[in-house]
Design an enzyme around this catalytic site. Structure first.
Site, mmCIF file in Angstrom:
data_model
loop_
_atom_site.group_PDB
_atom_site.id
_atom_site.type_symbol
_atom_site.label_atom_id
_atom_site.label_comp_id
_atom_site.label_asym_id
_atom_site.label_seq_id
_atom_site.Cartn_x
_atom_site.Cartn_y
_atom_site.Cartn_z
ATOM 1 N N HIS A 100 0.863 -1.183 0.000
ATOM 2 C CA HIS A 100 0.000 0.000 0.000
ATOM 3 C C HIS A 100 0.902 1.236 0.000
ATOM 4 C CE1 HIS A 100 -2.761 2.991 1.762
ATOM 5 N NE2 HIS A 100 -3.759 2.205 1.399
ATOM 6 N N ASP A 107 3.152 -4.322 8.054
ATOM 7 C CA ASP A 107 1.878 -3.628 7.886
ATOM 8 C C ASP A 107 0.782 -4.666 8.111
ATOM 9 O OD1 ASP A 107 -0.510 -2.618 6.938
ATOM 10 O OD2 ASP A 107 0.268 -2.035 4.966
ATOM 11 N N GLN A 158 -4.567 -5.360 7.068
ATOM 12 C CA GLN A 158 -5.567 -6.303 6.554
ATOM 13 C C GLN A 158 -5.608 -7.612 7.336
ATOM 14 O OE1 GLN A 158 -7.788 -5.674 4.143
ATOM 15 N NE2 GLN A 158 -6.980 -3.647 3.672
ATOM 16 N N LYS A 180 -10.052 -1.136 10.515
ATOM 17 C CA LYS A 180 -10.037 -2.382 9.743
ATOM 18 C C LYS A 180 -10.406 -3.574 10.632
ATOM 19 C CE LYS A 180 -8.465 -0.439 5.934
ATOM 20 N NZ LYS A 180 -7.164 -0.669 5.318
ATOM 21 N N CYS A 231 -4.760 2.475 -3.737
ATOM 22 C CA CYS A 231 -3.522 3.002 -3.135
ATOM 23 C C CYS A 231 -2.361 2.033 -3.321
ATOM 24 C CB CYS A 231 -3.722 3.315 -1.650
ATOM 25 S SG CYS A 231 -4.890 4.633 -1.339
#
Length: 409
Positions: A126, A203, A206, A229, A367
């Site tokens: 991202h 990251d 998700q 999220k 993104c």
């Protein structure tokens, strides 16, 4: 074990947003990769805070100040337990994943990198895990390098190993691609990075709603995620960082709360994690995230994963049965995301038609413009699934995609 469909039918009832209609059609919300809907328990917790607990934290000499502080720091303890951090001192509250990456880049980055060093990312990142590293590289004279992906959307492990070198000082990668759904092997990539002498930032935006994350088992140095999220509120998130590293890092911003003592001549900074949390914090974000963590724990990640994998299999099979539909990302280990295009149709046009049918998806580059360039497309349509979805939602998606194909081709 009780039937999963029955369990998640009750879970679905906890989301008031799904009671509404869109363009006269029953809402099928398939955009959880962008943000998850919020269950009643999270909404009620935030409402209760604003109704009865409104106060600033860490500084009030009164009852409400104590209650708010207990809620805020209770959330920090909850996040530490959620990630299996060794201490709540390793949890920094931020506005979300993007700010978390920026914090690490602008603090550890200026301690750990120098001219000529390299930052290794992947092609499926991202923008929030690309741009902060580019900014840091420009500031210190370092270089950003990206490992490639295979045709099925999996990380090219051989290319990853090839691009790791003694110059690599930090490896920053996604745990789960927000476009391809690809879940990376966090533990393996961390071990490879450490063997090369590099630190690791993951990251986790998700992944945190999919599976249980154990940062001690993974052994990553930093892990960042966003509350929204994970069925929580917007504008809030957390950074896990190993305490020994956090203690080496300079403050990210200056102001109240992050100080121990201030004089006109000099400031002494607070201990970690507070030295990274300047100003009045997003208290309702913290208590909302705490409620969201309680929500997923009440369901159980084993059930969540099994249910979402069933939805993913059903959606993939149904979409592939439609002529001219191409799915991007068919990794063996994949989260509940299906990105696709109708050959010959623009993704934005498809998204608009789906919206008119009450099906909420995202259409665009998500993104991830470098990934779109790798795939050779300007964008895709993305359907992302969660605990409140069911086969009826997917049937509505498939029917709408078939209609879009008829209209656009």
């Amino acid at each position: 074990m009780e039937n999963l469909n029955a369990i998640f039918a009750r879970v679905r009832e906890e989301f008031p947003a799904l009671t509404q209609k869109v363009h006269g059609k029953k809402l099928s919300y398939l955009d959880s990769g962008a943000t998850t809907l919020k269950p009643r328990s999270v909404i009620d917790r935030i409402t209760h805070f604003y109704s009865y607990e409104t106060s600033n934290v860490h500084r009030g000499a009164h009852y409400l100040g104590d209650v708010a502080t207990q809620g805020f720091e209770g959330a920090r303890h909850s996040v530490a337990k959620f990630l299996n951090a060794s201490s709540s001192d390793e949890i920094i509250f931020v506005r979300g994943t993007t700010e978390g990456v920026n914090l690490v880049a602008q603090t550890w980055g200026h301690v750990g990198l120098k001219a000529g060093d390299e930052i290794l990312i992947t092609e499926m990142e991202h923008h929030g895990n690309i741009v902060p590293w580019q900014m840091l590289a420009e500031q210190v004279g370092a270089k950003v390098v990206a490992a490639g992906i295979l045709e099925n959307g999996e990380l090219d492990l051989e290319d990853f190993k090839k691009k790791l070198s003694s110059k690599t000082k930090i490896v920053a990668f996604t745990a789960s691609s927000n476009v391809l759904g690809t879940n990376t092997d966090m533990k393996l990539l961390t071990r490879l990075a450490h063997d090369a002498g590099a630190k690791v930032l993951i990251d986790g935006a998700q992944i945190v709603s999919q599976i249980s994350v154990d940062v001690q088992d993974i052994d990553c140095d930093f892990f960042v995620f966003s509350a929204h999220k994970l069925f929580g509120p917007f504008g809030f998130g957390a950074v896990f960082g190993k305490k020994a590293l956090l203690e080496q890092m300079p403050p990210y911003q200056g102001g109240g709360s992050m100080i121990a003592k201030v004089t006109i001549e000099k400031t002494t900074y607070n201990d970690v994690p507070f030295r990274f949390e300047a100003g009045t914090p997003h208290v309702e974000g913290a208590v909302g995230l705490h409620a969201a963590i309680d929500f997923v724990h009440r369901i159980g990640f084993d059930k969540i994963h099994a249910y979402e994998m069933d939805l993913l299999k059903y959606a993939t099979e149904k979409l592939l049965a439609i002529p001219d539909v191409k799915i991007y990302g068919m990794a063996a280990n994949k989260g509940p995301i299906v990105s696709f295009n109708i050959k010959g149709a623009h993704h934005s046009d498809v998204g608009q038609i789906l919206d008119q049918e009450g099906v909420a998806v995202r259409a665009g580059h998500h993104c991830t413009q470098p990934l779109m360039a790798r795939l050779g497309v300007p964008g895709t349509v993305r359907a992302s699934l969660s605990v409140y979805n069911n086969h009826d939602d997917i049937d509505a998606l498939v029917k709408a995609v078939a209609k879009a194909r008829e209209m656009l081709l």
